[in-house]
Design an enzyme around this catalytic site. Structure first.
Site, short mmCIF file in Angstrom:
data_model
loop_
_atom_site.label_atom_id
_atom_site.label_comp_id
_atom_site.label_asym_id
_atom_site.label_seq_id
_atom_site.Cartn_x
_atom_site.Cartn_y
_atom_site.Cartn_z
N ASP A 1 1.21 -0.95 -0.32
CA ASP A 1 -0.38 -0.16 -0.05
C ASP A 1 1.01 1.44 0.12
O ASP A 1 2.37 0.78 0.25
CB ASP A 1 -0.74 -0.08 1.25
CG ASP A 1 -2.62 0.16 1.07
OD1 ASP A 1 -3.33 0.42 0.61
OD2 ASP A 1 -2.25 2.51 0.85
N TYR B 1 -12.37 6.72 -15.00
CA TYR B 1 -12.67 5.27 -14.53
C TYR B 1 -13.63 4.36 -15.15
O TYR B 1 -12.22 2.77 -14.81
CB TYR B 1 -13.48 5.59 -13.38
CG TYR B 1 -13.68 4.19 -12.49
CD1 TYR B 1 -12.37 3.91 -11.48
CD2 TYR B 1 -15.01 3.15 -12.31
CE1 TYR B 1 -12.46 2.92 -10.07
CE2 TYR B 1 -14.63 2.54 -11.05
CZ TYR B 1 -13.50 2.68 -10.14
OH TYR B 1 -13.64 1.81 -9.20
N LYS C 1 -10.62 0.56 -15.86
CA LYS C 1 -11.94 -0.54 -15.36
C LYS C 1 -12.07 -1.96 -16.64
O LYS C 1 -11.42 -2.84 -16.53
CB LYS C 1 -12.47 -0.61 -14.28
CG LYS C 1 -12.48 -0.01 -13.36
CD LYS C 1 -11.47 -0.83 -12.21
CE LYS C 1 -10.60 0.10 -11.07
NZ LYS C 1 -10.24 -1.15 -10.22
N THR D 1 -16.66 1.17 0.93
CA THR D 1 -15.83 1.44 0.96
C THR D 1 -14.91 2.86 0.78
O THR D 1 -15.81 3.44 0.78
CB THR D 1 -14.26 0.62 0.17
OG1 THR D 1 -14.29 1.40 -1.27
CG2 THR D 1 -14.88 -0.85 0.14
#
Length: 266
Positions: free
Chosen positions: A53, A169, A173, A204
């Site tokens: 991360d 995005y 993806k 999230t």
């Protein structure tokens, strides 16, 4: 049910709960959300986990949680969009042994009108979501090819259907979807499987990135299209699917894109 049948059922259950015993799994984006849930799921099922991360504090928290489950864990602060950073992280992960499972989870998102999205935003989204997935995969392939393994990428419903205010995005993806399929074909006879999950709404921090970036005057009808009547799922729901695709239970599955979206793409 006979005593023998009961014992056989219990043995199968025990095996399914420890599907990664003796394996090394590498997970990106472990600082929160799906990444953290996936790292913990692998640890619960017996894997040692290499955690990546870019946020050190969140990374360290996940490593502590993985270790608390009895698994070996190492944490590498890594910018997956940077080739050298990825190489260094994968080299450090080797302390755990040969990587056999890779979960490419790290990603960024946000809404923008396509006509005024900054090129820096476009480059960041492509760089992390798509290029980062490729760089981590490429860096781990030698280990995977050395004895077999599985890669699970996190795509999105935005990689399967169009979504307003999401050109960057969707492009990133959608690229992950086709990257997954291309790799699945290329390595189908080499012992390495490639699959992806395509979540819809998940509770999230990434969800907050989208909510806070909605363009002024955005048409709510566009948003209804990408929100399931089942509501949002939890990161653990996606981690469950990732674990299945990464496990030997799905040995004959490669090139699949598993939607976890409450029917959005139905």
């Amino acid at each position: 049910m006979s005593a023998q049948q009961t014992t056989e059922t219990d043995n199968r259950a025990d095996k399914s709960q420890r599907r990664f015993e003796g394996k090394v799994a590498l997970v990106t984006g472990v600082g929160s959300g799906i990444g953290r849930a996936t790292a913990l799921r692998f640890a619960e099922e017996g894997a040692d986990v290499a955690c990546l991360d870019i946020q050190k504090k969140a990374l360290d928290e996940t490593v502590e949680q993985v270790a608390a489950l009895g698994a070996s864990a190492v944490g590498m602060e890594c910018d997956i969009s940077d080739e050298e950073s990825v190489k260094n992280a994968i080299d450090q992960a080797a302390v755990l042994g040969r990587i056999q499972v890779v979960a490419n989870v790290a990603g960024v998102g946000g809404f923008h009108n396509a006509h005024d999205v900054p090129i820096s935003t476009w480059n960041k989204m492509i760089g992390i979501n798509l290029t980062g997935t490729f760089l981590v995969t490429r860096a781990t392939l030698p280990a995977l090819l050395a004895g077999g393994g599985a890669v699970v990428n996190v795509a999105s419903t935005a990689g399967l259907i169009g979504s307003a205010y999401s050109a960057a995005y969707c492009a990133s993806k959608g690229g992950v979807v086709m990257l997954t399929k291309a790799l699945a074909v290329e390595y189908a006879d080499k012992g390495v499987r490639f699959n992806a999950v395509a979540p819809g709404g998940v509770q999230t921090p990434l969800l907050g990135e989208f909510a806070s970036s909605l363009p002024e005057g955005a048409d709510a009808k566009h948003l209804y299209k990408i929100i399931s009547r089942m509501g949002y799922c939890q990161p653990e729901d996606v981690a469950t699917a990732i674990a299945f695709l990464a496990s030997d239970e799905s040995y004959y599955t490669t090139g699949a894109i598993l939607s976890i979206d409450g029917g959005i793409t139905a």
